[in-house]
Design an enzyme around this catalytic site. Sequence first.
Site, short mmCIF file in Angstrom:
data_model
loop_
_atom_site.label_atom_id
_atom_site.label_comp_id
_atom_site.label_asym_id
_atom_site.label_seq_id
_atom_site.Cartn_x
_atom_site.Cartn_y
_atom_site.Cartn_z
N CYS A 60 0.83 -1.21 0.00
CA CYS A 60 0.00 0.00 0.00
C CYS A 60 0.86 1.26 0.00
O CYS A 60 1.74 1.40 0.86
CB CYS A 60 -0.90 -0.02 1.24
SG CYS A 60 -1.67 1.57 1.61
N TRP A 93 -7.34 -6.35 6.12
CA TRP A 93 -5.98 -6.82 5.86
C TRP A 93 -5.70 -8.00 6.78
O TRP A 93 -6.14 -8.04 7.93
CB TRP A 93 -4.96 -5.72 6.14
CG TRP A 93 -5.03 -4.55 5.21
CD1 TRP A 93 -5.81 -3.44 5.34
CD2 TRP A 93 -4.30 -4.38 3.99
NE1 TRP A 93 -5.61 -2.58 4.28
CE2 TRP A 93 -4.68 -3.13 3.44
CE3 TRP A 93 -3.34 -5.15 3.32
CZ2 TRP A 93 -4.15 -2.65 2.25
CZ3 TRP A 93 -2.81 -4.67 2.14
CH2 TRP A 93 -3.22 -3.43 1.61
N TYR A 191 -5.79 7.36 -8.54
CA TYR A 191 -7.01 6.66 -8.15
C TYR A 191 -8.23 7.30 -8.82
O TYR A 191 -9.18 6.59 -9.18
CB TYR A 191 -7.17 6.67 -6.62
CG TYR A 191 -6.21 5.73 -5.94
CD1 TYR A 191 -6.54 4.40 -5.71
CD2 TYR A 191 -4.95 6.17 -5.54
CE1 TYR A 191 -5.66 3.53 -5.10
CE2 TYR A 191 -4.06 5.31 -4.93
CZ TYR A 191 -4.41 3.99 -4.71
OH TYR A 191 -3.52 3.13 -4.11
#
Length: 321
Positions: A60, A93, A191
């Site tokens: 990430c 996660w 994004y």
Amino acid sequence: MSDEGTEQQTYVEQGEFERDTNYVADRITQDARRPERGPVDGQLWPVEPGRYRLVAAKACPWANRAIIVRDLLGLQDVISLGTPGPTHDARSWTFDLDPGGRDPVLGIERLQEAYVKRFPGYERGITVPAIVEESSGELVTNDFPWITHDFFFEWREHHRDGAPDLWPEHLREEMDEVMQRVFTEVNNGVYRCGFAGSQDAYEAAYDRLWATMDWLEDRLADRRYLMGEAITEADVRLFTTLARFDAVYHGHFKCNRVKLTEMPHLWGYARDLFQTPGFGDNTDFEQIKQHYYLVHTDINPSGIVPAGPDPAVWLTAHGRG
């Protein structure tokens, strides 16, 4: 649409992507004092070596910056590090890289457990980076911009000798402007392209991204780093997007005007940082590709992870400095 885990993301009108930035706003400060900079919208926790664990997936970009800053400042023995694997499901996660699929310090399988322990029934995104109190197993904060900010300002007495000045006082006002533009137009801009819900929204996002990429290319023509001749927080924040650009954003997010390798100053700058301790050694291209291409099933329904590009290009001479 898949939630990237650190992307509390939503669509708005005309198919435009908008990031949900409502995080747990607690901060860790010296003696739990009110900090000199930034908001205080949550609880204040005291700086205390050995008390906290940074949970941050190398896949990430937002979490990767926290790992890099921790290493640059020499906080490895002060704040422990837990690293979830590159993929996750809709819930959380997971620690699938660790033996038995559990974080060896917190003893949990899912980061979600730390969130729910602090906030029963927590319904927002389970995001990284997150800081968890080791003794209680409870989430402290996931407010990523202030995590790295406070690593520098609040943990100073624990920095290694010779740690870089990531926030030079005489540059802070300009840095804030540069970092804001990098965040809105590049870090978040890729994004906006990738998750655009309409052609018009995509093209508007694409134009905004490349206007700032061109600005950065020009800015780096006569300086080694974004703010001059020394690395600052601004460079960390840009680097994690550049490291993912050709491997992910160029194709997967349709940011494909040119590749990073075709922008001479940005490409030399990115390699310069990659070859600096703390940057490249915390960049895992396989985890990065697995994360985006396997988690974003709406964008890549086949689940095929690209074999390239060859990461060896990052070790070629950068010709800067």
